[in-house]
Scaffold this motif. Sequence first.
Motif, mmCIF file in Angstrom:
data_model
loop_
_atom_site.group_PDB
_atom_site.id
_atom_site.type_symbol
_atom_site.label_atom_id
_atom_site.label_comp_id
_atom_site.label_asym_id
_atom_site.label_seq_id
_atom_site.Cartn_x
_atom_site.Cartn_y
_atom_site.Cartn_z
ATOM 1 N N ASN A 1 -13.134 17.575 22.317
ATOM 2 C CA ASN A 1 -13.533 18.591 21.344
ATOM 3 C C ASN A 1 -12.586 18.610 20.143
ATOM 4 O O ASN A 1 -11.397 18.287 20.258
ATOM 5 C CB ASN A 1 -13.537 19.985 21.987
ATOM 6 N N THR B 1 -21.005 20.705 16.623
ATOM 7 C CA THR B 1 -21.520 21.688 17.584
ATOM 8 C C THR B 1 -20.586 22.892 17.568
ATOM 9 O O THR B 1 -19.507 22.837 16.957
ATOM 10 C CB THR B 1 -21.574 21.111 19.017
ATOM 11 N N GLN B 2 -21.002 23.970 18.267
ATOM 12 C CA GLN B 2 -20.156 25.168 18.276
ATOM 13 C C GLN B 2 -19.944 25.660 19.701
ATOM 14 O O GLN B 2 -20.888 25.767 20.482
ATOM 15 C CB GLN B 2 -20.801 26.284 17.449
ATOM 16 N N TYR B 3 -18.697 25.922 20.015
ATOM 17 C CA TYR B 3 -18.345 26.456 21.325
ATOM 18 C C TYR B 3 -18.136 27.966 21.203
ATOM 19 O O TYR B 3 -17.278 28.430 20.444
ATOM 20 C CB TYR B 3 -17.085 25.776 21.846
ATOM 21 N N HIS C 1 -14.158 25.368 16.844
ATOM 22 C CA HIS C 1 -14.158 24.708 18.153
ATOM 23 C C HIS C 1 -15.544 24.097 18.370
ATOM 24 O O HIS C 1 -16.548 24.787 18.338
ATOM 25 C CB HIS C 1 -13.855 25.747 19.243
ATOM 26 N N THR C 2 -15.571 22.786 18.578
ATOM 27 C CA THR C 2 -16.843 22.120 18.878
ATOM 28 C C THR C 2 -17.083 22.129 20.382
ATOM 29 O O THR C 2 -16.200 22.471 21.170
ATOM 30 C CB THR C 2 -16.853 20.678 18.360
ATOM 31 N N ASN C 3 -18.258 21.673 20.758
ATOM 32 C CA ASN C 3 -18.634 21.637 22.177
ATOM 33 C C ASN C 3 -19.287 20.292 22.475
ATOM 34 O O ASN C 3 -20.473 20.102 22.258
ATOM 35 C CB ASN C 3 -19.594 22.785 22.484
ATOM 36 N N GLY C 4 -18.487 19.347 22.935
ATOM 37 C CA GLY C 4 -19.028 18.025 23.245
ATOM 38 C C GLY C 4 -18.431 16.927 22.382
ATOM 39 O O GLY C 4 -17.599 17.175 21.498
ATOM 40 N N GLN D 1 -19.832 22.186 11.492
ATOM 41 C CA GLN D 1 -19.271 21.320 12.520
ATOM 42 C C GLN D 1 -20.393 20.769 13.383
ATOM 43 O O GLN D 1 -21.523 21.257 13.345
ATOM 44 C CB GLN D 1 -18.234 22.068 13.353
ATOM 45 N N ALA E 1 -17.528 14.652 17.793
ATOM 46 C CA ALA E 1 -17.234 15.893 17.065
ATOM 47 C C ALA E 1 -16.792 15.622 15.635
ATOM 48 O O ALA E 1 -16.092 14.638 15.346
ATOM 49 C CB ALA E 1 -16.153 16.673 17.801
ATOM 50 N N ARG F 1 -5.037 17.946 21.927
ATOM 51 C CA ARG F 1 -6.432 17.555 21.674
ATOM 52 C C ARG F 1 -6.640 17.030 20.253
ATOM 53 O O ARG F 1 -7.674 16.433 19.960
ATOM 54 C CB ARG F 1 -7.356 18.761 21.912
ATOM 55 N N GLU G 1 -10.774 21.055 17.555
ATOM 56 C CA GLU G 1 -10.382 22.450 17.386
ATOM 57 C C GLU G 1 -9.376 22.537 16.242
ATOM 58 O O GLU G 1 -8.319 21.924 16.308
ATOM 59 C CB GLU G 1 -9.768 22.986 18.687
#
Length: 208
Positions: free
Chosen positions: A194, A88-90, A108-111, A86, A114, A141, A196
């Motif tokens: 994000n 980014t990663q949260y 779950h991405t972070n930013g 992915q 995505a 979302r 998810e």
Amino acid sequence: MVNSNEIIDTLLDLQKQIEELKQILKDAERSNEAKMKEALFAYKENLTITLESMKAANNKHHEDQGKDIHNYQNIKEVAHGKISKQSTQYRKFISGNANDGNLNTFSHTNGGNAFWEVDLGRAFKIKQIEIFVRKDCCGERIGQLDILVGSSHNKLEKCAFYEGPAKTGFHLVLECPHIISGRYVKIEKRDSINLELAEVKVMAYDEN
């Protein structure tokens, strides 16, 4: 004065000409009838050949359809446990949570910008993508999603677009407009929210 014998001869000559004309007409009628019969026979022959050709073509079409059904009779899920990534990663919510077969985990991405992507290992004939939305919250979302399929990262074709928003616990079934042969499936967001994913299933036909 006209001689009576001349009149009789003239009448006889006219009668003879009339008989000859009748015979000519009969001969012409017979000739035309024969020609018409010949043309009709040729037409029937051509029609028979055409009908037989159509039957043969129709049978071949059904045979080909049967082959397609035979070749693509097995549709299955092909993304489970495959390598994914992915954007980014949260926290601890890794990309693999979206194809681990467990609806209680999620990626779950972070930013913004995505995306989530899976490598199927080889090319499959992909029919549809199924997305399971988180069961605990945040279903809204999930929206503005491009579903892309292709043979490489640089050759991705759009399978579907989901405008959304979804709702918590939704199960989305997004079918491609036609079967796409591809090794990679990418889910990409158009907005800055994000991404998810509780689970992603890639449904494909397997010729093997």
